[in-house]
Design a protein around this motif. Structure first.
Motif, PDB file in Angstrom:
ATOM      1  N   LEU A   1       4.292   9.532  -7.523  1.00 40.83           N
ATOM      2  CA  LEU A   1       5.062  10.038  -8.625  1.00 40.83           C
ATOM      3  C   LEU A   1       4.076  10.708 -10.275  1.00 40.83           C
ATOM      4  CD1 LEU A   1       7.749   7.415  -8.510  1.00 40.83           C
ATOM      5  CD2 LEU A   1       8.322  10.076  -7.848  1.00 40.83           C
ATOM      6  N   VAL A   2       3.410   9.530 -10.436  1.00 43.62           N
ATOM      7  CA  VAL A   2       2.366  10.433 -11.383  1.00 43.62           C
ATOM      8  C   VAL A   2       1.292  11.890 -11.242  1.00 43.62           C
ATOM      9  CG1 VAL A   2      -0.414   9.991 -12.369  1.00 43.62           C
ATOM     10  CG2 VAL A   2       1.612   7.787 -11.523  1.00 43.62           C
TER      11      VAL A   2
ATOM     12  N   ARG B   1       3.932  14.931 -12.853  1.00 39.69           N
ATOM     13  CA  ARG B   1       3.159  15.061 -13.664  1.00 39.69           C
ATOM     14  C   ARG B   1       2.332  14.898 -13.999  1.00 39.69           C
ATOM     15  NH1 ARG B   1       5.496   9.774 -15.040  1.00 39.69           N
ATOM     16  NH2 ARG B   1       5.656   8.938 -13.718  1.00 39.69           N
ATOM     17  N   ASP B   2       1.492  14.604 -13.559  1.00 40.29           N
ATOM     18  CA  ASP B   2       0.015  14.946 -14.282  1.00 40.29           C
ATOM     19  C   ASP B   2      -1.307  14.361 -12.950  1.00 40.29           C
ATOM     20  OD1 ASP B   2      -2.313  14.802 -15.768  1.00 40.29           O
ATOM     21  OD2 ASP B   2      -1.699  13.435 -17.130  1.00 40.29           O
ATOM     22  N   PRO B   3      -1.141  15.531 -12.374  1.00 39.80           N
ATOM     23  CA  PRO B   3      -1.980  15.394 -10.647  1.00 39.80           C
ATOM     24  C   PRO B   3      -3.328  15.118 -11.984  1.00 39.80           C
ATOM     25  CG  PRO B   3      -1.576  17.880 -11.174  1.00 39.80           C
ATOM     26  CD  PRO B   3      -0.999  17.390 -12.389  1.00 39.80           C
ATOM     27  N   GLU B   4      -4.245  15.359 -13.176  1.00 37.29           N
ATOM     28  CA  GLU B   4      -5.517  14.501 -13.670  1.00 37.29           C
ATOM     29  C   GLU B   4      -5.576  13.782 -13.478  1.00 37.29           C
ATOM     30  OE1 GLU B   4      -6.497  17.363 -17.069  1.00 37.29           O
ATOM     31  OE2 GLU B   4      -6.684  19.045 -15.959  1.00 37.29           O
ATOM     32  N   GLN B   5      -4.248  12.667 -14.313  1.00 39.21           N
ATOM     33  CA  GLN B   5      -4.413  11.501 -14.333  1.00 39.21           C
ATOM     34  C   GLN B   5      -4.024  10.787 -13.022  1.00 39.21           C
ATOM     35  OE1 GLN B   5      -5.133   9.148 -16.882  1.00 39.21           O
ATOM     36  NE2 GLN B   5      -3.620   7.376 -15.960  1.00 39.21           N
TER      37      GLN B   5
ATOM     38  N   ALA C   1       0.649  -1.371  -0.053  1.00 30.68           N
ATOM     39  CA  ALA C   1      -0.266   0.111   0.174  1.00 30.68           C
ATOM     40  C   ALA C   1       0.942   1.392   0.185  1.00 30.68           C
ATOM     41  CB  ALA C   1      -1.271  -0.531   1.386  1.00 30.68           C
ATOM     42  N   LEU C   2       2.013   1.223   0.627  1.00 27.02           N
ATOM     43  CA  LEU C   2       3.100   2.160   0.902  1.00 27.02           C
ATOM     44  C   LEU C   2       3.562   2.681  -0.875  1.00 27.02           C
ATOM     45  CD1 LEU C   2       4.697   2.016   4.129  1.00 27.02           C
ATOM     46  CD2 LEU C   2       2.778   3.574   3.460  1.00 27.02           C
ATOM     47  N   GLU C   3       4.345   1.609  -1.450  1.00 21.07           N
ATOM     48  CA  GLU C   3       4.692   1.968  -2.518  1.00 21.07           C
ATOM     49  C   GLU C   3       3.576   1.869  -3.800  1.00 21.07           C
ATOM     50  OE1 GLU C   3       7.034   1.073  -5.730  1.00 21.07           O
ATOM     51  OE2 GLU C   3       7.434   0.928  -3.636  1.00 21.07           O
ATOM     52  N   LEU C   4       2.047   1.804  -3.622  1.00 16.05           N
ATOM     53  CA  LEU C   4       1.076   2.091  -4.431  1.00 16.05           C
ATOM     54  C   LEU C   4       0.957   3.589  -3.984  1.00 16.05           C
ATOM     55  CD1 LEU C   4      -0.959   1.744  -6.251  1.00 16.05           C
ATOM     56  CD2 LEU C   4      -2.866   1.216  -4.400  1.00 16.05           C
ATOM     57  N   ALA C   5       0.878   4.256  -2.771  1.00 19.89           N
ATOM     58  CA  ALA C   5       0.384   5.936  -2.759  1.00 19.89           C
ATOM     59  C   ALA C   5       1.927   6.460  -3.136  1.00 19.89           C
ATOM     60  CB  ALA C   5       0.922   5.306  -0.827  1.00 19.89           C
ATOM     61  N   HIS C   6       3.499   6.155  -2.744  1.00 14.75           N
ATOM     62  CA  HIS C   6       4.507   6.481  -3.359  1.00 14.75           C
ATOM     63  C   HIS C   6       4.582   6.707  -5.286  1.00 14.75           C
ATOM     64  CE1 HIS C   6       8.963   7.928  -4.213  1.00 14.75           C
ATOM     65  NE2 HIS C   6       8.725   6.770  -5.259  1.00 14.75           N
ATOM     66  N   ARG C   7       3.837   5.529  -5.382  1.00 13.47           N
ATOM     67  CA  ARG C   7       3.825   5.862  -7.358  1.00 13.47           C
ATOM     68  C   ARG C   7       2.510   6.438  -7.560  1.00 13.47           C
ATOM     69  NH1 ARG C   7       4.975  -0.109  -9.600  1.00 13.47           N
ATOM     70  NH2 ARG C   7       6.735  -0.694  -8.348  1.00 13.47           N
TER      71      ARG C   7
END
Length: 93
Positions: free
Chosen positions: A36-37, A40-44, A27-33
């Motif tokens: 990162l997105v 670069r792209d807040p809407e995405q 879950a922490l890794e998912l939140a980190h990823r």
């Protein structure tokens, strides 16, 4: 045979002790990823989060909101409303 006494600090070792620890690490890794997105792209990133919320609710048989309160429940309701009003479909395994 020699016995060596040594004090080992294992606080920096990232080895899951049980399944719950593994789930938390993932879950922490998912939140980190997602962060990162978002850089670069807040809407995405928002779309990804909304899709994740909708998928969690579907996986829990529509009961995800029972585990949330306050702002988190409002976020869930917004994501579900967006999903219903969107032409895009969320794929749930």
């Amino acid at each position: 045979m020699t016995t060596i006494d040594c004090l080992v600090d294992d606080s920096d070792i990232d080895v899951p002790i049980d399944d719950r620890d593994e789930g938390e690490r993932r879950a922490l890794e998912l939140a980190h990823r997602i962060r990162l997105v978002a850089v670069r792209d807040p809407e995405q990133a928002q779309r990804l989060v909304d899709e994740l919320i909708v998928a969690l609710d579907a996986a829990m048989g529509g009961t995800f909101s029972e585990h949330l309160d306050g702002v988190a429940r409002e976020v869930l309701q917004r994501a579900l409303t967006r999903s219903r009003n969107s032409s895009e479909t969320v794929r749930v395994p």
